[in-house]
Enzyme design. Structure first.
Site, PDB file in Angstrom:
ATOM      1  N   GLY A  84     -15.902   1.362  -7.855  1.00  0.00           N
ATOM      2  CA  GLY A  84     -16.244   2.588  -7.143  1.00  0.00           C
ATOM      3  C   GLY A  84     -15.578   2.752  -5.785  1.00  0.00           C
ATOM      4  O   GLY A  84     -15.320   3.867  -5.371  1.00  0.00           O
ATOM      5  N   PHE A  85     -15.321   1.643  -5.103  1.00  0.00           N
ATOM      6  CA  PHE A  85     -14.773   1.749  -3.750  1.00  0.00           C
ATOM      7  C   PHE A  85     -13.805   0.601  -3.471  1.00  0.00           C
ATOM      8  O   PHE A  85     -14.038  -0.526  -3.922  1.00  0.00           O
ATOM      9  CB  PHE A  85     -15.896   1.692  -2.698  1.00  0.00           C
ATOM     10  CG  PHE A  85     -16.863   2.834  -2.831  1.00  0.00           C
ATOM     11  CD1 PHE A  85     -16.644   4.035  -2.155  1.00  0.00           C
ATOM     12  CD2 PHE A  85     -17.972   2.736  -3.662  1.00  0.00           C
ATOM     13  CE1 PHE A  85     -17.528   5.105  -2.302  1.00  0.00           C
ATOM     14  CE2 PHE A  85     -18.859   3.798  -3.817  1.00  0.00           C
ATOM     15  CZ  PHE A  85     -18.633   4.989  -3.122  1.00  0.00           C
ATOM     16  N   GLY A  86     -12.762   0.898  -2.719  1.00  0.00           N
ATOM     17  CA  GLY A  86     -11.892  -0.155  -2.209  1.00  0.00           C
ATOM     18  C   GLY A  86     -12.565  -0.823  -1.021  1.00  0.00           C
ATOM     19  O   GLY A  86     -13.560  -0.317  -0.489  1.00  0.00           O
ATOM     20  N   GLY A  87     -12.030  -1.961  -0.615  1.00  0.00           N
ATOM     21  CA  GLY A  87     -12.460  -2.600   0.624  1.00  0.00           C
ATOM     22  C   GLY A  87     -13.774  -3.349   0.575  1.00  0.00           C
ATOM     23  O   GLY A  87     -14.328  -3.686   1.621  1.00  0.00           O
ATOM     24  N   ASP A 139      -9.964  -7.555 -10.166  1.00  0.00           N
ATOM     25  CA  ASP A 139      -9.907  -6.357  -9.314  1.00  0.00           C
ATOM     26  C   ASP A 139     -11.106  -6.325  -8.372  1.00  0.00           C
ATOM     27  O   ASP A 139     -12.256  -6.267  -8.826  1.00  0.00           O
ATOM     28  CB  ASP A 139      -9.909  -5.133 -10.247  1.00  0.00           C
ATOM     29  CG  ASP A 139      -9.787  -3.799  -9.516  1.00  0.00           C
ATOM     30  OD1 ASP A 139      -9.665  -3.790  -8.281  1.00  0.00           O
ATOM     31  OD2 ASP A 139      -9.808  -2.754 -10.220  1.00  0.00           O
ATOM     32  N   GLY A 140     -10.819  -6.326  -7.063  1.00  0.00           N
ATOM     33  CA  GLY A 140     -11.873  -6.175  -6.063  1.00  0.00           C
ATOM     34  C   GLY A 140     -11.901  -7.331  -5.079  1.00  0.00           C
ATOM     35  O   GLY A 140     -12.226  -8.451  -5.460  1.00  0.00           O
ATOM     36  N   GLY A 141     -11.522  -7.042  -3.828  1.00  0.00           N
ATOM     37  CA  GLY A 141     -11.570  -8.083  -2.803  1.00  0.00           C
ATOM     38  C   GLY A 141     -10.558  -9.198  -3.011  1.00  0.00           C
ATOM     39  O   GLY A 141     -10.753 -10.320  -2.537  1.00  0.00           O
ATOM     40  N   ASP A 192      -6.656   3.939  -9.863  1.00  0.00           N
ATOM     41  CA  ASP A 192      -8.104   3.995 -10.058  1.00  0.00           C
ATOM     42  C   ASP A 192      -8.576   5.425 -10.219  1.00  0.00           C
ATOM     43  O   ASP A 192      -8.536   6.209  -9.271  1.00  0.00           O
ATOM     44  CB  ASP A 192      -8.802   3.368  -8.846  1.00  0.00           C
ATOM     45  CG  ASP A 192      -8.586   1.880  -8.800  1.00  0.00           C
ATOM     46  OD1 ASP A 192      -9.038   1.182  -9.715  1.00  0.00           O
ATOM     47  OD2 ASP A 192      -7.930   1.404  -7.832  1.00  0.00           O
ATOM     48  N   MET A 224     -11.683   7.849 -10.860  1.00  0.00           N
ATOM     49  CA  MET A 224     -13.155   7.868 -10.742  1.00  0.00           C
ATOM     50  C   MET A 224     -13.667   9.290 -10.922  1.00  0.00           C
ATOM     51  O   MET A 224     -13.057  10.237 -10.420  1.00  0.00           O
ATOM     52  CB  MET A 224     -13.574   7.376  -9.366  1.00  0.00           C
ATOM     53  CG  MET A 224     -13.029   6.006  -9.019  1.00  0.00           C
ATOM     54  SD  MET A 224     -13.525   5.553  -7.369  1.00  0.00           S
ATOM     55  CE  MET A 224     -12.627   4.003  -7.178  1.00  0.00           C
ATOM     56  N   SER A 257      -3.369  -1.561  -5.613  1.00  0.00           N
ATOM     57  CA  SER A 257      -4.230  -0.430  -5.967  1.00  0.00           C
ATOM     58  C   SER A 257      -3.881   0.747  -5.066  1.00  0.00           C
ATOM     59  O   SER A 257      -4.093   0.706  -3.849  1.00  0.00           O
ATOM     60  CB  SER A 257      -5.702  -0.804  -5.782  1.00  0.00           C
ATOM     61  OG  SER A 257      -6.467   0.387  -5.825  1.00  0.00           O
ATOM     62  N   MET A 282     -14.017  -7.131 -13.056  1.00  0.00           N
ATOM     63  CA  MET A 282     -14.268  -6.629 -11.704  1.00  0.00           C
ATOM     64  C   MET A 282     -14.892  -7.740 -10.861  1.00  0.00           C
ATOM     65  O   MET A 282     -15.866  -8.371 -11.280  1.00  0.00           O
ATOM     66  CB  MET A 282     -15.224  -5.436 -11.736  1.00  0.00           C
ATOM     67  CG  MET A 282     -14.688  -4.166 -12.392  1.00  0.00           C
ATOM     68  SD  MET A 282     -13.124  -3.571 -11.723  1.00  0.00           S
ATOM     69  CE  MET A 282     -13.582  -3.236 -10.009  1.00  0.00           C
ATOM     70  N   HIS A 304      -1.469  -0.035  -9.894  1.00  0.00           N
ATOM     71  CA  HIS A 304      -2.861   0.065 -10.352  1.00  0.00           C
ATOM     72  C   HIS A 304      -3.428   1.393  -9.849  1.00  0.00           C
ATOM     73  O   HIS A 304      -3.440   1.669  -8.647  1.00  0.00           O
ATOM     74  CB  HIS A 304      -3.680  -1.116  -9.821  1.00  0.00           C
ATOM     75  CG  HIS A 304      -5.083  -1.143 -10.338  1.00  0.00           C
ATOM     76  ND1 HIS A 304      -5.412  -1.641 -11.570  1.00  0.00           N
ATOM     77  CD2 HIS A 304      -6.243  -0.720  -9.779  1.00  0.00           C
ATOM     78  CE1 HIS A 304      -6.721  -1.529 -11.763  1.00  0.00           C
ATOM     79  NE2 HIS A 304      -7.250  -0.963 -10.682  1.00  0.00           N
ATOM     80  N   MET A 321     -12.601   4.737 -14.480  1.00  0.00           N
ATOM     81  CA  MET A 321     -14.020   4.555 -14.133  1.00  0.00           C
ATOM     82  C   MET A 321     -14.695   5.885 -14.402  1.00  0.00           C
ATOM     83  O   MET A 321     -15.124   6.598 -13.486  1.00  0.00           O
ATOM     84  CB  MET A 321     -14.142   4.137 -12.666  1.00  0.00           C
ATOM     85  CG  MET A 321     -13.739   2.685 -12.441  1.00  0.00           C
ATOM     86  SD  MET A 321     -13.351   2.340 -10.718  1.00  0.00           S
ATOM     87  CE  MET A 321     -11.602   2.692 -10.746  1.00  0.00           C
ATOM     88  N   GLY A 360      -5.902  -3.837  -3.177  1.00  0.00           N
ATOM     89  CA  GLY A 360      -5.815  -2.591  -2.426  1.00  0.00           C
ATOM     90  C   GLY A 360      -5.698  -2.868  -0.948  1.00  0.00           C
ATOM     91  O   GLY A 360      -4.601  -2.905  -0.374  1.00  0.00           O
ATOM     92  N   SER A 361      -6.849  -3.118  -0.308  1.00  0.00           N
ATOM     93  CA  SER A 361      -6.857  -3.314   1.156  1.00  0.00           C
ATOM     94  C   SER A 361      -5.964  -4.458   1.604  1.00  0.00           C
ATOM     95  O   SER A 361      -5.303  -4.347   2.631  1.00  0.00           O
ATOM     96  CB  SER A 361      -8.271  -3.615   1.651  1.00  0.00           C
ATOM     97  OG  SER A 361      -9.212  -3.008   0.852  1.00  0.00           O
ATOM     98  N   HIS A 414      -6.857   2.510 -14.481  1.00  0.00           N
ATOM     99  CA  HIS A 414      -8.206   1.942 -14.589  1.00  0.00           C
ATOM    100  C   HIS A 414      -9.187   3.105 -14.573  1.00  0.00           C
ATOM    101  O   HIS A 414      -9.422   3.712 -13.523  1.00  0.00           O
ATOM    102  CB  HIS A 414      -8.413   0.986 -13.400  1.00  0.00           C
ATOM    103  CG  HIS A 414      -9.804   0.457 -13.249  1.00  0.00           C
ATOM    104  ND1 HIS A 414     -10.220  -0.190 -12.109  1.00  0.00           N
ATOM    105  CD2 HIS A 414     -10.870   0.470 -14.082  1.00  0.00           C
ATOM    106  CE1 HIS A 414     -11.485  -0.553 -12.254  1.00  0.00           C
ATOM    107  NE2 HIS A 414     -11.909  -0.150 -13.437  1.00  0.00           N
TER     108      HIS A 414
HETATM  109  C1  DX5 Z   1     -12.589  -0.407  -7.084  1.00  0.00           C
HETATM  110  C2  DX5 Z   1     -11.200  -0.291  -7.661  1.00  0.00           C
HETATM  111  C3  DX5 Z   1     -10.233  -1.223  -7.070  1.00  0.00           C
HETATM  112  C4  DX5 Z   1     -10.060  -1.093  -5.587  1.00  0.00           C
HETATM  113  C5  DX5 Z   1      -9.661  -2.425  -5.069  1.00  0.00           C
HETATM  114  O1  DX5 Z   1     -13.452   0.368  -7.809  1.00  0.00           O
HETATM  115  O2  DX5 Z   1     -11.229  -0.551  -9.062  1.00  0.00           O
HETATM  116  O3  DX5 Z   1      -8.994  -1.202  -7.754  1.00  0.00           O
HETATM  117  O4  DX5 Z   1      -9.116  -0.129  -5.220  1.00  0.00           O
HETATM  118  O5  DX5 Z   1      -9.623  -2.379  -3.689  1.00  0.00           O
HETATM  119  P1  DX5 Z   1      -9.711  -3.693  -2.790  1.00  0.00           P
HETATM  120  O6  DX5 Z   1      -8.543  -4.563  -3.178  1.00  0.00           O
HETATM  121  O7  DX5 Z   1      -9.625  -3.162  -1.419  1.00  0.00           O
HETATM  122  O8  DX5 Z   1     -11.021  -4.363  -3.108  1.00  0.00           O
HETATM  123 ZN    ZN Z   2      -9.272  -0.764 -10.114  1.00  0.00          ZN
END
Ligand code: DX5
Ligand code: ZN
Length: 214
Positions: free
Chosen positions: A142-145, A175-177, A33, A35, A7, A137, A31, A66, A197-198, A64
């Protein structure tokens, strides 16, 4: 087959070219994102940043969305910046979802529907045959990490079972964590595209993190 989709939200925007080259070399999909500050309480990046990534990307671009009213923008993401995969949220599109999936396909990209962790998986069952992939999801968009939500395994299993029941052959993206710690269990549950992402960009060695996930 497993695909790793870093991401770019977690990339180093001051050295984006370096991170694009890393993805080209070690991963499978970009990927991206998008928003809008309305569908989700955050704003990320849009056309100029994705167009810049597209200039150097040699792997497919997975956008993606959002955003509210995804139907207004899918054409630009596909024609102007060359998105290969476009997904949007069922929660944002509701009963327009089938038409938007068709719109994405007609424009020549792969169409995906996304659901947040609080959307019943059954809501998208009637749409599966119109999808080229499904994005589940494992955090709230909405947020990474954010921390991975454990209930996601059951949701992936349920969607996978329904895909099989309908005799379809479409991949599940998660997607997510997501990272090396849960990739195996997610694959066993039925996911095959791993957005990370992270766990990739904050790792001391992103290539090693990708290899560990595989
Ligand atoms: C969150 C995004 C993700 C995000 C994932 O809204 O859709 O793609 O960047 O980040 P991590 O892998 O850090 O959860
Ligand atoms: Zn995403």
């Amino acid at each position: 087959m497993i695909s790793i989709a870093p991401s770019m939200l977690s990339a180093d925007f001051l050295h984006l070219e370096k991170d694009v080259e890393m993805v080209n070399r070690y991963a499978d999909i970009f990927h991206l994102d998008v928003m809008d500050g309305t569908f989700v309480p955050n704003i990320s990046f849009g056309f100029p940043v994705i167009a810049a990534i597209a200039k150097k990307a040699t792997k497919p671009l997975d956008v993606h969305l959002m955003i509210v009213h995804p139907e207004k923008y899918v054409e630009r993401f596909i024609k102007e910046v060359g998105a290969d995969m476009v997904s949007f949220h069922y929660e944002a599109a509701g009963e327009d979802s089938a038409a938007i999936l068709r719109q994405i396909r007609d424009l020549g990209a792969k169409a995906g529907i996304v659901i947040n962790p609080d959307c019943p998986v059954e809501a998208i069952f009637p749409l599966l045959k119109k999808c080229d992939f499904v994005l589940i999801m494992s955090v709230f968009a909405g947020f990474g990490g954010q921390a991975f939500i454990e209930e996601s395994y059951d949701r992936i299993r349920a969607v996978k079972a329904e895909i099989d029941r309908q005799g379809l052959d479409i991949p599940i993206e998660v997607d997510g964590g997501v990272g090396p710690a849960n990739a195996r269990a997610l694959a066993e549950a039925g996911a095959s595209i791993f957005v990370a992402g992270s766990s990739v960009f904050k790792a001391p060695d992103p290539a090693a993190a990708i290899a560990a996930m595989r």
